[in-house]
Scaffold this motif. Structure first.
Motif, mmCIF file in Angstrom:
data_model
loop_
_atom_site.group_PDB
_atom_site.id
_atom_site.type_symbol
_atom_site.label_atom_id
_atom_site.label_comp_id
_atom_site.label_asym_id
_atom_site.label_seq_id
_atom_site.Cartn_x
_atom_site.Cartn_y
_atom_site.Cartn_z
ATOM 1 N N LYS A 59 18.223 -1.382 22.658
ATOM 2 C CA LYS A 59 18.298 -0.170 23.460
ATOM 3 C C LYS A 59 18.309 1.082 22.604
ATOM 4 N N GLU A 60 18.781 0.959 21.371
ATOM 5 C CA GLU A 60 18.943 2.133 20.510
ATOM 6 C C GLU A 60 17.827 2.323 19.482
ATOM 7 N N GLU A 61 17.123 1.240 19.100
ATOM 8 C CA GLU A 61 16.240 1.376 17.950
ATOM 9 C C GLU A 61 15.218 0.252 17.863
ATOM 10 N N PHE A 62 14.238 0.485 17.003
ATOM 11 C CA PHE A 62 13.319 -0.557 16.540
ATOM 12 C C PHE A 62 13.692 -0.876 15.094
ATOM 13 N N ARG A 63 13.753 -2.164 14.760
ATOM 14 C CA ARG A 63 14.004 -2.606 13.388
ATOM 15 C C ARG A 63 12.773 -3.361 12.910
ATOM 16 N N ILE A 64 12.119 -2.808 11.920
ATOM 17 C CA ILE A 64 10.873 -3.366 11.397
ATOM 18 C C ILE A 64 11.154 -3.994 10.048
ATOM 19 N N GLY A 65 10.962 -5.309 9.949
ATOM 20 C CA GLY A 65 11.184 -5.993 8.686
ATOM 21 C C GLY A 65 10.200 -5.543 7.626
ATOM 22 N N ALA A 66 10.645 -5.524 6.392
ATOM 23 C CA ALA A 66 9.813 -5.030 5.298
ATOM 24 C C ALA A 66 8.547 -5.857 5.098
ATOM 25 N N MET A 67 8.581 -7.131 5.502
ATOM 26 C CA MET A 67 7.415 -7.993 5.319
ATOM 27 C C MET A 67 6.467 -7.971 6.513
ATOM 28 N N CYS A 68 6.751 -7.144 7.524
ATOM 29 C CA CYS A 68 5.799 -6.976 8.625
ATOM 30 C C CYS A 68 4.504 -6.382 8.083
ATOM 31 N N THR A 69 3.398 -6.827 8.627
ATOM 32 C CA THR A 69 2.110 -6.290 8.191
ATOM 33 C C THR A 69 1.760 -5.023 8.971
ATOM 34 N N LEU A 70 0.831 -4.284 8.449
ATOM 35 C CA LEU A 70 0.354 -3.097 9.158
ATOM 36 C C LEU A 70 -0.312 -3.483 10.477
ATOM 37 N N VAL A 97 -9.241 -4.730 9.573
ATOM 38 C CA VAL A 97 -8.209 -5.635 10.076
ATOM 39 C C VAL A 97 -7.784 -6.635 9.008
ATOM 40 N N GLN A 98 -8.729 -7.106 8.187
ATOM 41 C CA GLN A 98 -8.372 -8.075 7.152
ATOM 42 C C GLN A 98 -7.305 -7.516 6.221
ATOM 43 N N MET A 99 -7.489 -6.277 5.808
ATOM 44 C CA MET A 99 -6.499 -5.671 4.918
ATOM 45 C C MET A 99 -5.191 -5.417 5.648
ATOM 46 N N ARG A 100 -5.273 -4.957 6.898
ATOM 47 C CA ARG A 100 -4.047 -4.671 7.641
ATOM 48 C C ARG A 100 -3.259 -5.944 7.954
ATOM 49 N N ASN A 101 -3.914 -7.090 7.904
ATOM 50 C CA ASN A 101 -3.210 -8.357 8.049
ATOM 51 C C ASN A 101 -2.487 -8.770 6.768
ATOM 52 N N LEU A 102 -2.757 -8.099 5.677
ATOM 53 C CA LEU A 102 -2.131 -8.408 4.389
ATOM 54 C C LEU A 102 -1.090 -7.371 3.980
ATOM 55 N N ALA A 103 -1.467 -6.110 4.062
ATOM 56 C CA ALA A 103 -0.594 -5.031 3.590
ATOM 57 C C ALA A 103 0.695 -4.982 4.401
ATOM 58 N N THR A 104 1.826 -4.825 3.736
ATOM 59 C CA THR A 104 3.117 -4.818 4.416
ATOM 60 C C THR A 104 3.643 -3.400 4.620
ATOM 61 N N VAL A 105 4.433 -3.241 5.659
ATOM 62 C CA VAL A 105 5.065 -1.949 5.926
ATOM 63 C C VAL A 105 6.009 -1.591 4.793
ATOM 64 N N GLY A 106 6.762 -2.578 4.311
ATOM 65 C CA GLY A 106 7.695 -2.329 3.205
ATOM 66 C C GLY A 106 6.999 -1.830 1.960
ATOM 67 N N GLY A 107 5.831 -2.405 1.661
ATOM 68 C CA GLY A 107 5.081 -1.956 0.488
ATOM 69 C C GLY A 107 4.619 -0.527 0.625
ATOM 70 N N SER A 108 4.176 -0.151 1.836
ATOM 71 C CA SER A 108 3.715 1.222 2.070
ATOM 72 C C SER A 108 4.852 2.222 1.913
ATOM 73 N N ILE A 109 6.018 1.892 2.459
ATOM 74 C CA ILE A 109 7.130 2.840 2.443
ATOM 75 C C ILE A 109 7.824 2.871 1.090
ATOM 76 N N TYR A 110 8.073 1.713 0.493
ATOM 77 C CA TYR A 110 8.803 1.699 -0.776
ATOM 78 C C TYR A 110 8.004 2.394 -1.883
ATOM 79 N N SER A 111 6.684 2.247 -1.843
ATOM 80 C CA SER A 111 5.844 2.844 -2.888
ATOM 81 C C SER A 111 5.675 4.346 -2.718
ATOM 82 N N ARG A 112 5.855 4.846 -1.474
ATOM 83 C CA ARG A 112 5.773 6.280 -1.196
ATOM 84 C C ARG A 112 4.458 6.884 -1.694
ATOM 85 N N PHE A 113 3.367 6.195 -1.381
ATOM 86 C CA PHE A 113 2.054 6.683 -1.786
ATOM 87 C C PHE A 113 1.761 8.031 -1.137
#
Length: 264
Positions: A59-70, A97-113
């Motif tokens: 009810k309060e939030e979405f929690r997205i695991g770091a290993m979720c893909t784009l 889509v092939q790349m988005r099935n591989l790239a992780t949300v955690g990698g995008s955020i932690y790297s701060r590209f």
């Protein structure tokens, strides 16, 4: 070509954190960008057995695991309905889509590209990162931190609070799947506008503008665009990026207020 001497699929975050205290170790996700480098590591750490590949809604939030893909971010129905399709928009130009099935949300955020569409989008929402050692930190604060080799923490979740705001996103690209020339995300909560601009070409930043005393959305958008600095590279000049930021910010504001989008 990337090389590693050992591979460990960890059974717990504590095991992963202990391994990562050595400079010769590295957490890996989809390895989309890493595999194109010449980095050599003694140990690569795989978090895929820890259940961090889920998007959970309360009810309060979405929690997205770091290993979720784009791709999961792009297709999740809960995120799509609550935020008005903004995650589909911020992911659909990322290569394919092939790349988005591989790239992780955690990698995008932690790297701060600097070119990250995902970071830009999340900055305009009430977003936090959960670090194993550092705890829960606002994304705006985390994004300002320098990316250092001695930072050995592990990103566990991205948390988006359900505060009722909707968001809109757009980018300018020189070609369909190229890195963005500029990336803009706008959200509104009450009388406050949150404007995030990335690919300036620096990493995304966000500014809050109160909708008081402005004659038009164009004036409001211009004020927001002037809050950022812009640089030049082979894709675009800083002056061009600033102009794009003002125009796209206004258009996104028009979209969120239900006004017809003008052509200028």
């Amino acid at each position: 070509m990337f090389r590693a001497e050992d591979y460990v699929k960890v059974d717990s975050l504590s095991e992963a954190y202990e391994l990562c205290q050595k400079r010769s170790s590295l957490v890996v996700g989809g390895m989309v960008w890493l595999k194109m480098t010449s980095v050599t590591k003694r140990t690569i750490v795989d978090l895929s057995g820890l259940g961090l590949d889920k998007i959970e809604e309360t009810k309060e939030e979405f929690r997205i695991g770091a290993m979720c893909t784009l791709r999961q971010l792009e297709t999740d129905q809960g995120l799509d309905q609550y935020f008005g399709g903004v995650f589909k928009e911020c992911t659909r130009h990322i290569v394919g889509v092939q790349m988005r099935n591989l790239a992780t949300v955690g990698g995008s955020i932690y790297s701060r590209f600097g070119f990250s569409d995902i970071l830009t989008c999340l900055m305009a929402l009430d977003t936090y990162v959960e670090l194993y050692h550092g705890g829960i930190v606002p994304l705006e604060e985390f994004a300002k931190r320098p990316v250092r080799r001695d930072d050995r923490d592990i990103l566990v979740h991205i948390i988006i609070k359900k505060d009722g705001r909707k968001a809109a996103y757009t980018t300018q690209r020189n070609s369909e799947t190229d890195f963005p020339v500029i990336a803009c995300c706008v959200s509104r909560w009450g009388n406050d506008w949150y404007v995030a601009v990335g690919a300036r070409p620096g990493r995304a930043q966000v500014v809050k503008i109160k909708d008081d005393g402005y004659d038009s959305l164009a004036q409001l958008a211009g004020e927001a665009a002037d809050s950022f600095t812009y640089g030049s590279n082979t894709r675009a000049s800083g002056q061009y990026r600033r102009q794009l930021a003002a125009v796209y910010t206004r258009r996104l504001m028009e979209r969120l207020t239900g006004r017809s989008v003008s052509k200028g």
